[in-house]
Each structure stands twice: as structure tokens, then as C-alpha cells.
Design an enzyme around this catalytic site. Structure first.
Site, PDB file in Angstrom:
ATOM      1  N   GLY A 121       0.815  -1.216   0.000  1.00  0.00           N
ATOM      2  CA  GLY A 121       0.000   0.000   0.000  1.00  0.00           C
ATOM      3  C   GLY A 121       0.842   1.257   0.000  1.00  0.00           C
ATOM      4  N   ASP A 122       0.180   2.388  -0.259  1.00  0.00           N
ATOM      5  CA  ASP A 122       0.830   3.707  -0.244  1.00  0.00           C
ATOM      6  C   ASP A 122       1.943   3.839  -1.276  1.00  0.00           C
ATOM      7  OD1 ASP A 122      -0.830   4.376   1.899  1.00  0.00           O
ATOM      8  OD2 ASP A 122       0.590   3.558   3.342  1.00  0.00           O
ATOM      9  N   LYS A 154      -0.632   5.216  -5.721  1.00  0.00           N
ATOM     10  CA  LYS A 154      -1.736   4.892  -6.653  1.00  0.00           C
ATOM     11  C   LYS A 154      -2.557   6.137  -6.978  1.00  0.00           C
ATOM     12  CE  LYS A 154      -3.165   1.910  -3.608  1.00  0.00           C
ATOM     13  NZ  LYS A 154      -2.034   1.892  -2.659  1.00  0.00           N
ATOM     14  N   GLY A 204      -5.858   5.841   1.749  1.00  0.00           N
ATOM     15  CA  GLY A 204      -5.585   7.275   1.727  1.00  0.00           C
ATOM     16  C   GLY A 204      -4.768   7.533   0.481  1.00  0.00           C
ATOM     17  N   HIS A 205      -5.371   8.199  -0.496  1.00  0.00           N
ATOM     18  CA  HIS A 205      -4.692   8.422  -1.774  1.00  0.00           C
ATOM     19  C   HIS A 205      -4.425   9.917  -1.929  1.00  0.00           C
ATOM     20  CE1 HIS A 205      -6.448   4.407  -3.466  1.00  0.00           C
ATOM     21  NE2 HIS A 205      -5.702   4.254  -2.397  1.00  0.00           N
ATOM     22  N   THR A 206      -3.150  10.253  -2.052  1.00  0.00           N
ATOM     23  CA  THR A 206      -2.758  11.672  -2.073  1.00  0.00           C
ATOM     24  C   THR A 206      -2.490  12.132  -3.501  1.00  0.00           C
ATOM     25  OG1 THR A 206      -1.606  11.146  -0.030  1.00  0.00           O
ATOM     26  CG2 THR A 206      -1.208  13.337  -0.974  1.00  0.00           C
ATOM     27  N   GLN A 245      -4.929  -0.272  -1.171  1.00  0.00           N
ATOM     28  CA  GLN A 245      -3.989  -1.178  -0.497  1.00  0.00           C
ATOM     29  C   GLN A 245      -2.993  -1.770  -1.513  1.00  0.00           C
ATOM     30  OE1 GLN A 245      -7.660  -1.853   0.498  1.00  0.00           O
ATOM     31  NE2 GLN A 245      -7.179  -0.039   1.664  1.00  0.00           N
TER      32      GLN A 245
HETATM   33  P1  GDP Z   1      -1.478   5.620  -2.318  1.00  0.00           P
HETATM   34  O1  GDP Z   1      -2.214   5.174  -1.115  1.00  0.00           O
HETATM   35  O2  GDP Z   1      -0.894   4.475  -3.087  1.00  0.00           O
HETATM   36  O3  GDP Z   1      -2.252   6.537  -3.204  1.00  0.00           O
HETATM   37  O4  GDP Z   1      -0.221   6.463  -1.786  1.00  0.00           O
HETATM   38  P2  GDP Z   1      -0.273   7.586  -0.614  1.00  0.00           P
HETATM   39  O5  GDP Z   1      -0.864   8.811  -1.167  1.00  0.00           O
HETATM   40  O6  GDP Z   1      -0.841   7.034   0.638  1.00  0.00           O
HETATM   41  O7  GDP Z   1       1.273   7.746  -0.317  1.00  0.00           O
HETATM   42  C1  GDP Z   1       2.181   8.169  -1.271  1.00  0.00           C
HETATM   43  C2  GDP Z   1       2.827   9.488  -0.775  1.00  0.00           C
HETATM   44  O8  GDP Z   1       3.982   9.773  -1.533  1.00  0.00           O
HETATM   45  C3  GDP Z   1       1.918  10.694  -0.962  1.00  0.00           C
HETATM   46  O9  GDP Z   1       2.181  11.606   0.075  1.00  0.00           O
HETATM   47  C4  GDP Z   1       2.362  11.243  -2.306  1.00  0.00           C
HETATM   48  O10 GDP Z   1       2.120  12.648  -2.422  1.00  0.00           O
HETATM   49  C5  GDP Z   1       3.829  10.971  -2.270  1.00  0.00           C
HETATM   50  N1  GDP Z   1       4.449  10.679  -3.568  1.00  0.00           N
HETATM   51  C6  GDP Z   1       3.917  10.036  -4.645  1.00  0.00           C
HETATM   52  N2  GDP Z   1       4.855   9.873  -5.609  1.00  0.00           N
HETATM   53  C7  GDP Z   1       6.001  10.410  -5.108  1.00  0.00           C
HETATM   54  C8  GDP Z   1       7.345  10.505  -5.616  1.00  0.00           C
HETATM   55  O11 GDP Z   1       7.673  10.056  -6.702  1.00  0.00           O
HETATM   56  N3  GDP Z   1       8.260  11.105  -4.788  1.00  0.00           N
HETATM   57  C9  GDP Z   1       7.949  11.602  -3.563  1.00  0.00           C
HETATM   58  N4  GDP Z   1       8.902  12.159  -2.856  1.00  0.00           N
HETATM   59  N5  GDP Z   1       6.696  11.516  -3.066  1.00  0.00           N
HETATM   60  C10 GDP Z   1       5.751  10.913  -3.825  1.00  0.00           C
HETATM   61  P1  IMO Z   2      -3.817   2.669   0.500  1.00  0.00           P
HETATM   62  O1  IMO Z   2      -4.960   2.466  -0.444  1.00  0.00           O
HETATM   63  C1  IMO Z   2      -1.285   0.981   3.650  1.00  0.00           C
HETATM   64  C2  IMO Z   2      -3.166  -1.860   6.409  1.00  0.00           C
HETATM   65  C3  IMO Z   2      -3.330  -1.438   7.854  1.00  0.00           C
HETATM   66  C4  IMO Z   2      -3.203  -2.796   8.527  1.00  0.00           C
HETATM   67  C5  IMO Z   2      -3.932  -3.722   7.566  1.00  0.00           C
HETATM   68  C6  IMO Z   2      -5.375  -4.008   7.951  1.00  0.00           C
HETATM   69  O2  IMO Z   2      -3.667   4.068   0.969  1.00  0.00           O
HETATM   70  O3  IMO Z   2      -2.566   2.073  -0.054  1.00  0.00           O
HETATM   71  P2  IMO Z   2      -7.592  -2.568   7.778  1.00  0.00           P
HETATM   72  O4  IMO Z   2      -7.968  -1.264   8.415  1.00  0.00           O
HETATM   73  O5  IMO Z   2      -7.619  -2.548   6.287  1.00  0.00           O
HETATM   74  O6  IMO Z   2      -8.347  -3.733   8.355  1.00  0.00           O
HETATM   75  O7  IMO Z   2      -6.052  -2.802   8.219  1.00  0.00           O
HETATM   76  O8  IMO Z   2      -3.894  -3.077   6.309  1.00  0.00           O
HETATM   77  N1  IMO Z   2      -3.748  -0.928   5.409  1.00  0.00           N
HETATM   78  C7  IMO Z   2      -3.026  -0.124   4.623  1.00  0.00           C
HETATM   79  N2  IMO Z   2      -1.698   0.104   4.581  1.00  0.00           N
HETATM   80  N3  IMO Z   2      -2.086   1.595   2.772  1.00  0.00           N
HETATM   81  C8  IMO Z   2      -3.414   1.362   2.774  1.00  0.00           C
HETATM   82  O9  IMO Z   2      -4.257   1.849   1.830  1.00  0.00           O
HETATM   83  C9  IMO Z   2      -3.953   0.498   3.761  1.00  0.00           C
HETATM   84  N4  IMO Z   2      -5.197   0.069   4.074  1.00  0.00           N
HETATM   85  C10 IMO Z   2      -5.054  -0.811   5.060  1.00  0.00           C
HETATM   86  O10 IMO Z   2      -2.321  -0.555   8.243  1.00  0.00           O
HETATM   87  O11 IMO Z   2      -1.861  -3.192   8.569  1.00  0.00           O
HETATM   88 MG    MG Z   3      -2.253   5.503   0.944  1.00  0.00          MG
END
Ligand code: GDP
Ligand code: IMO
Ligand code: MG
Length: 439
Positions: A12-13, A16, A40-42, A223
Site C-alpha cells: 500500500g501507499d 496509486k 488514503g490516496h494523495t 492497499q
Molecule cells: P497511495 O495510497 O498508493 O495513493 O499512496 P499515498 O498517497 O498514501 O502515499 C504516497 C505518498 O507519496 C503521498 O504523500 C504522495 O504525495 C507521495 N508521492 C507520490 N509519488 C512520489 C514521488 O515520486 N516522490 C515523492 N517524494 N513523493 C511521492
Molecule cells: P492505500 O490504499 C497501507 C493496512 C493497515 C493494517 C492492515 C489491515 O492508501 O494504499 P484494515 O484497516 O484494512 O483492516 O487494516 O492493512 N492498510 C493499509 N496500509 N495503505 C493502505 O491503503 C492500507 N489500508 C489498510 O495498516 O496493517
Molecule cells: Mg495511501
């Protein structure tokens, strides 16, 4: 091309949200197919940051069709707050459509999530405590409340009674909690139903219509593969299937509707919550990467655990998802290291070697990484806009990754901004839509 799935290829994170937003400009619809507001998608655009939890990452394009599919679990408070916030910031949300078959997260699901974690104590999963697991459990038990139930008071009340009945024992500690009052829940959820009714639709037909016309539809995963309830590091997983196969189930599209599957991977690894993480860094370097990468959860603010790139896990994710392309994000975070380690094999407690992802939980819990060390680069690459502008060692790092996984890298991201992105030669040749920016 019409159907393209975007999935997290790690824990995750991976970014995406950023990549979905980038591609959504050319898409006719973006659909979320699993998970809920654990995601949480930023998106960072013109220096402005948007944090989306339930809303598909195409919502920033005025009127774009953005679908919350049947496979998603919806907390209606979070959704209505998100709608209000977006509207308050001037976003046209008229393109939102919500599946009438999606399941609701109810107040008791959040209580049960909390209680479950408390009961597990040291063995806790580290969930986001958003009620995701208990909501999917009710869906599987066929006592879930669906979006369509919010439109009929009698049905809603009956279903809440049926859902609460088997939970009486588990909910005893909350017996006096006003959030559990039957009439109050019914009224609260009916009000959400009224608020959301203009968006409720038969989203499966809507998606079919778009696909049948050859429109481009993005299926936005939440995720990542290693959090998949079937194929991830169970029980330290989420309660849905974040892999590409689930795009069909969670939307109503058929497998033949999918043309491309893009896996998003960071240039290193992170994980939030408990569970095995063979390449985890427990030292100052890990802290430094966390700080530089801003690795704090978008949803819960928790520190993300940091580790080296894990190619054993990534190759597993590539196969599970049938990835047709890889997108590498956060390459900029690795700048300034003399050498960068990449895990190409696991070693078990007894010294046994694993070239493939071990199926057995005990093995995985004790596995450590065997590493190849690659030379780093010192330049700040956040301004690079083409592969040619990357230092040779950064390009070699990407090539190593690509060759090991056997999937072409189409996009590389070097910062959170949407402009901090470059298409590779493979990406320019295959990217969906025509308006691919040069370089
Ligand atoms: P998602 O859940 O897959 O959408 O990812 P998140 O948004 O939770 O986490 C990705 C974080 O990295 C966010 O704060 C983005 O703004 C940041 N981000 C995305 N791509 C890049 C990159 O290439 N470099 C840096 N430094 N930050 C990035
Ligand atoms: P995005 O879409 C990272 C993790 C939680 C925990 C496990 C189970 O932003 O990538 P839950 O609340 O789903 O039952 O928790 O999954 N988890 C994530 N980790 N990014 C996420 O979403 C997540 N959604 C759930 O931290 O370990
Ligand atoms: Mg995220």
C-alpha cells in the site's frame, strides 16, 4: 485499450492516487472496486494537496465519471464529509456514482474493529480501525447493510436488527453507547441515504456501457498485493482483495474487459501496521528515508515502517496481478546514498534460501533478505523529466528492477507533484490514450 487496472504492488501507499490522477485526464471513468476509507490516496496538483479516502482519484477533473463500485465498503459519514470538502474547495463532484450494492460501514463495525484489536493485544493487526474487517465479515455472513437499504426505513431497521443480533455478546462493553441505539442509527443512515440518493446508480451497467463503447475505464485499487486477504501476509492483511482479479468482482466488469494492469511500486518498501517485512530497516537510515519520503500514513498519521526494495515480493505481486507494466515512484527519495540494497532472495531461519515468496507464515516471519548492492547517485533528481536526465546509476537501478521482475517500467515518479513524472520509452510506446507528453 479500454480497461486499465491500477494496483499497489507492495504493502500500500505506493502512489496509486498520484498515478490514477495522472492517467484519469484521458479516461472516461475511474472506479474504486475494493477497500474503503482505510485507503488514503494523495494527489498534489499545482502545489495543492488532496487526500482522498473513498472518492476515486479522478474526481478532480470536473464532472468526470467516478464510480464507487459494489466491492467497496462505505462509511457514509466519511463519504459525505469528503463530498463537502471537495465542493467547498470548488470541485465539481456531479460525476460521482455509487453502487447500490456496495456495503455500508456501520457504527458497530468500528466498535468491533477496536475491540478486536484490543483483544489481540500484542498480536494485533494494526488495522486502521475504520471498521473495514467487520463490515466485510457481515457481507460474507449475508447480514450486511447495502447502499440500497438506506432508501427504505422499514428494510433498513429490520436489517440493522438482524445484523446486531449475533453481535450482542461482542458489543456488550458498548451497551450504553448512544451510537448503538437502533432508532438513532436508522435515522442517521436514512439521512445519509437522502444525501447520497442522487449519486446511487446501477454502476455495473454504467461500467459495461462505457467498456462496450470502447471508452477508457480506470479501475483504481486500494492497499496492495501483500495486504491481500488470500495472497498477502495473512492474518496481517486487509479484509478485501487488492489484486487485479478483484477489479472485475468489485465492479461487475468481466475478465476480458481488462486490457492493461499497471502495478505501482516504490523504489523501496514501506508497510503500516504489524506483520512480516523481511527487508525492514531498523536503523538511522530507515529513519532518514522515512523523513525524506514523508512516510507517515495518509489515513491514520502512523509512521510507516521502511525497508529496502523487495524484489522477491514484487515478482510475486507481478505474477499475482498479471502486471503488464510497472510504475516506479519515489525514486527521488533514494538520492544521496552511496549504495542501495535490493533484496533478491530470502533466507529462512535455518539458512534455507527462497527465490519465491514463501507460502508458510512461519517461514515468512523469520525470513531475512539476501541483497545485491547497487551504486547510488548523489544528484537531486526531483527536477528530471526524462530518463535521459537521470544519473546513470539511477537508470541502472530501474533496469535492474525491470529485468528482475520481467515487466517493463512505463512511468517513473520523482516527486509528489503530477509534473514530477517521466514516461520511459516503453511507456511512450504503450501508454493509454494518445496525448502522452513527450519525454
Ligand atoms: P497511495 O495510497 O498508493 O495513493 O499512496 P499515498 O498517497 O498514501 O502515499 C504516497 C505518498 O507519496 C503521498 O504523500 C504522495 O504525495 C507521495 N508521492 C507520490 N509519488 C512520489 C514521488 O515520486 N516522490 C515523492 N517524494 N513523493 C511521492
Ligand atoms: P492505500 O490504499 C497501507 C493496512 C493497515 C493494517 C492492515 C489491515 O492508501 O494504499 P484494515 O484497516 O484494512 O483492516 O487494516 O492493512 N492498510 C493499509 N496500509 N495503505 C493502505 O491503503 C492500507 N489500508 C489498510 O495498516 O496493517
Ligand atoms: Mg495511501
Amino acid at each position: 485499450m479500454s480497461g486499465i487496472v491500477i494496483v499497489g504492488a507492495q504493502w500500500g501507499d505506493e502512489g496509486k492516487g498520484k498515478i490514477t490522477d495522472l492517467l484519469a485526464e484521458r479516461a472516461d471513468a475511474v472506479i474504486r472496486f475494493q477497500g474503503g476509507n482505510n485507503a488514503g490516496h494523495t494527489i498534489v496538483r499545482h502545489g495543492e494537496t488532496w487526500k482522498l479516502h473513498l472518492m476515486p482519484s479522478g474526481i478532480l477533473y470536473p464532472g468526470k465519471t467516478c464510480v464507487i463500485g459494489n466491492g467497496v465498503v462505505i462509511d457514509p459519514k466519511v463519504l459525505t464529509d469528503e463530498l463537502d470538502e471537495l465542493r467547498g474547495r470548488g470541485v465539481d463532484t456531479s460525476g460521482l456514482r455509487i453502487s447500490a450494492n456496495a456495503h455500508m460501514i456501520m457504527p458497530y463495525h468500528m466498535m468491533l474493529d477496536d475491540a478486536g484489536e484490543a483483544r489481540l493485544g500484542k498480536l494485533k493487526i494494526g488495522t486502521t480501525r475504520r471498521g473495514i474487517g467487520p463490515a466485510y465479515a457481515d457481507k460474507a455472513s449475508r447480514i450486511g447493510i447495502r447502499v440500497q437499504d438506506l432508501l427504505d426505513e422499514k428494510i433498513l431497521k429490520k436489517k440493522i436488527v438482524a445484523a446486531l443480533e449475533p453481535k450482542r455478546l461482542a458489543l456488550r462493553p458498548f451497551a450504553r453507547d448512544p451510537r448503538l441505539d437502533l432508532q438513532a442509527i436508522t435515522e442517521e443512515y436514512l439521512a445519509y441515504g437522502r444525501r447520497l440518493s442522487e449519486y446511487i446508480a446501477d454502476t455495473t451497467s454504467l461500467v459495461w456501457d462505457k467498456l462496450d463503447k470502447g471508452d477508457m475505464v480506470i479501475f483504481e485499487g486500494a492497499q496492495g498485493a501483500l495486504l491481500d486477504i488470500d495472497h498477502g501476509t495473512y492474518p496481517f492483511v486487509t479484509s478485501s482483495n487488492p489484486i487485479a482479479a478483484s477489479a472485475c468482482i468489485g465492479s461487475g466488469a468481466g475478465p476480458k474487459d481488462i486490457d492493461e494492469i499497471w502495478g505501482i511500486a516504490k523504489a523501496y518498501s514501506t508497510r503500516v501496521g504489524s506483520g512480516p517485512f523481511p527487508t525492514e530497516l531498523h536503523d538511522a537510515l530507515g529513519d532518514d528515508l522515512r523523513r525524506r519520503g514523508g512516510e507517515f500514513g495518509t489515513t491514520t498519521g502512523r509512521s510507516r515502517r521502511i525497508g529496502w526494495l523487495d524484489l522477491v515480493a514484487l515478482r510475486y505481486a507481478a505474477r499475482l496481478n498479471s502486471l503488464t507494466a510497472l510504475v516506479v515512484t519515489k525514486l527521488d527519495v533514494l538520492s544521496g546514498l552511496d549504495t542501495i540494497k535490493v533484496c533478491t532472495r530470502y533466507r529462512g531461519e535455518d539458512g534455507a534460501e527462497f527465490d519465491t515468496f514463501p507460502y508458510h507464515q512461519t517461514v515468512l516471519h523469520h525470513a531475512t533478505g539476501d541483497y545485491v548492492e547497487l551504486p547510488g547517485w548523489s544528484e537531486d533528481i526531483s527536477e528530471a523529466r526524462s530518463e535521459e536526465e537521470l544519473p546513470e546509476n539511477a537508470r541502472a537501478y530501474l533496469r535492474f528492477m525491470e529485468e528482475f521482475i520481467g515487466v517493463p517500467i512505463v512511468l517513473v515518479s520523482v516527486g509528489p507533484g503530477r509534473e514530477q513524472t517521466m514516461w520511459t520509452a516503453a511507456g511512450r510506446a504503450t501508454a493509454p490514450g494518445q496525448a502522452v507528453p513527450a519525454g
